[in-house]
Enzyme design. Structure first.
Site, PDB file in Angstrom:
ATOM      1  N   ASP A   7      -1.564  -0.658  -4.415  1.00  0.00           N
ATOM      2  CA  ASP A   7      -0.630  -1.778  -4.591  1.00  0.00           C
ATOM      3  C   ASP A   7      -0.541  -2.071  -6.082  1.00  0.00           C
ATOM      4  O   ASP A   7      -1.394  -1.637  -6.863  1.00  0.00           O
ATOM      5  CB  ASP A   7      -1.149  -3.017  -3.843  1.00  0.00           C
ATOM      6  CG  ASP A   7      -0.272  -4.239  -4.067  1.00  0.00           C
ATOM      7  OD1 ASP A   7       0.954  -4.116  -3.988  1.00  0.00           O
ATOM      8  OD2 ASP A   7      -0.817  -5.327  -4.350  1.00  0.00           O
ATOM      9  N   SER A   8       0.468  -2.849  -6.453  1.00  0.00           N
ATOM     10  CA  SER A   8       0.597  -3.246  -7.847  1.00  0.00           C
ATOM     11  C   SER A   8      -0.574  -4.138  -8.272  1.00  0.00           C
ATOM     12  O   SER A   8      -0.811  -4.302  -9.460  1.00  0.00           O
ATOM     13  CB  SER A   8       1.905  -4.014  -8.027  1.00  0.00           C
ATOM     14  OG  SER A   8       1.956  -5.089  -7.116  1.00  0.00           O
ATOM     15  N   CYS A  71       2.574  -1.926  -0.872  1.00  0.00           N
ATOM     16  CA  CYS A  71       3.381  -2.722  -1.800  1.00  0.00           C
ATOM     17  C   CYS A  71       4.824  -2.500  -1.399  1.00  0.00           C
ATOM     18  O   CYS A  71       5.277  -1.350  -1.322  1.00  0.00           O
ATOM     19  CB  CYS A  71       3.131  -2.235  -3.227  1.00  0.00           C
ATOM     20  SG  CYS A  71       4.195  -2.982  -4.472  1.00  0.00           S
ATOM     21  N   GLU A 150      -1.042 -16.096  -6.381  1.00  0.00           N
ATOM     22  CA  GLU A 150      -2.078 -15.688  -7.337  1.00  0.00           C
ATOM     23  C   GLU A 150      -2.854 -16.911  -7.833  1.00  0.00           C
ATOM     24  O   GLU A 150      -4.028 -16.818  -8.155  1.00  0.00           O
ATOM     25  CB  GLU A 150      -1.452 -14.944  -8.509  1.00  0.00           C
ATOM     26  CG  GLU A 150      -0.695 -13.725  -8.014  1.00  0.00           C
ATOM     27  CD  GLU A 150      -0.941 -12.464  -8.794  1.00  0.00           C
ATOM     28  OE1 GLU A 150      -1.286 -12.564  -9.961  1.00  0.00           O
ATOM     29  OE2 GLU A 150      -0.766 -11.374  -8.202  1.00  0.00           O
ATOM     30  N   CYS A 182       6.886  -8.676   1.179  1.00  0.00           N
ATOM     31  CA  CYS A 182       6.072  -8.629  -0.045  1.00  0.00           C
ATOM     32  C   CYS A 182       4.637  -8.869   0.388  1.00  0.00           C
ATOM     33  O   CYS A 182       4.381  -9.742   1.222  1.00  0.00           O
ATOM     34  CB  CYS A 182       6.525  -9.710  -1.028  1.00  0.00           C
ATOM     35  SG  CYS A 182       5.428  -9.877  -2.453  1.00  0.00           S
ATOM     36  N   HIS A 184       2.190 -10.251  -0.950  1.00  0.00           N
ATOM     37  CA  HIS A 184       1.572 -11.556  -1.231  1.00  0.00           C
ATOM     38  C   HIS A 184       1.927 -12.583  -0.148  1.00  0.00           C
ATOM     39  O   HIS A 184       1.211 -13.545   0.067  1.00  0.00           O
ATOM     40  CB  HIS A 184       2.077 -12.118  -2.562  1.00  0.00           C
ATOM     41  CG  HIS A 184       1.420 -11.529  -3.772  1.00  0.00           C
ATOM     42  ND1 HIS A 184       1.520 -10.213  -4.097  1.00  0.00           N
ATOM     43  CD2 HIS A 184       0.656 -12.104  -4.742  1.00  0.00           C
ATOM     44  CE1 HIS A 184       0.857  -9.991  -5.232  1.00  0.00           C
ATOM     45  NE2 HIS A 184       0.330 -11.129  -5.638  1.00  0.00           N
TER      46      HIS A 184
END
Ligand code: DGL
Length: 260
Positions: A7-8, A71, A150, A182, A184
């Site tokens: 993933d990023s 991702c 985050e 996404c 997240h």
């Protein structure tokens, strides 16, 4: 059959967690490209180059038998390239997420949210339409969701207001299903569910596990787990401890990420 997951950055840990729970004996190697996150506001060429480097690192160093692109942004742009250059199965999150949405939607009106790059790619729109051309698909980029997660602001007033600001109009279209496009966003699932309890929420991390179950992995490994990051990140440590506990994280140099 070791599996490589990349993933990023931190978001793919939601996918890693689901795979680890469902395949306790499979060896799993996770690479979070924390030095170059976010991918979601980068160009197609850059997203493909970074994805090739991450996947190649796992393939060459850990001999993985399958790669999961955990991702949505990388899945939207780099899946075809990775399938061309790697001699192992490469699985992205878009197809499993789209299939799950089609299964649960009753009124055939589906919303998709993701990073700006994912939405711009139309990857979900095209995949959904290829599954059922009569679907109505409504898309919305929600770039502020990534920094919110985050920061750990997943259920406070700021999170609720931001979710409402992005999603009220989308929900007004009459969608009955929302794809969290996404990695997240599953962390905002409870907040989204609280505001729009009637929606079916499709979490691509859950969808990909169902997909992996279908491809019948040979699971005679030791359940080894390794996590690599390309830069130290407080947000990564926090989320890792919350989602997958005390698996050790090893920092690797960006210069170690090779190209095929
Ligand atoms: N992992 C990315 C995704 O699922 C979100 C974070 C980023 O922009 O890199 O699209």
């Amino acid at each position: 059959m070791p599996i490589g997951v990349f993933d990023s950055g931190i978001g793919g840990l939601t996918v890693f967690k689901e795979i680890a729970a469902s395949f306790p004996k499979v060896d799993l190697y996770y690479l979070g490209d924390t030095a170059r996150v976010p991918y979601g506001n980068k160009s197609k060429t850059t997203i493909i180059r970074y994805s090739v480097e991450c996947a190649s690192y796992l393939y060459h160093n850990y001999n993985v038998d399958a790669i999961v692109i955990a991702c949505n942004t990388a899945s939207s742009y780099a899946l075809d390239t990775l399938r061309e250059i790697l001699p192992i199965p490469v699985i992205g999150v878009v197809q499993p997420g789209a299939e799950s949405a089609v299964k649960v939607s009753k009124n055939k009106k589906i919303g998709v949210i993701g990073t700006s790059a994912t939405i711009k790619s139309n990857s979900y729109l095209e995949t959904l339409k290829s599954l059922d051309k009569d679907l109505e698909v409504y898309q919305k980029a929600c770039p502020l969701f990534v920094p919110l997660v985050e920061e750990g602001w997943i259920d406070n007033e700021v999170a609720k207001l931001t979710v409402k600001e992005y999603l009220d109009d989308l929900v007004k279209t009459g969608i009955d299903t929302l794809i969290l496009g996404c990695t997240h966003y599953p962390l905002l699932k409870n907040t989204i569910k609280g505001l729009y309890p009637h929606l079916n929420i499709v979490d691509s991390s859950v969808a990909i596990v169902e997909h992996l179950k279908n491809i019948k992995l040979n699971i005679e490994e030791t359940g080894k787990r390794k996590i690599f990051i390309t830069d130290e990140s407080h947000a990564f440590d926090k989320l890792k401890n919350m989602l997958v506990g005390d698996i050790k994280t090893e920092k690797i140099e960006l210069s170690d990420l090779c190209s095929l």
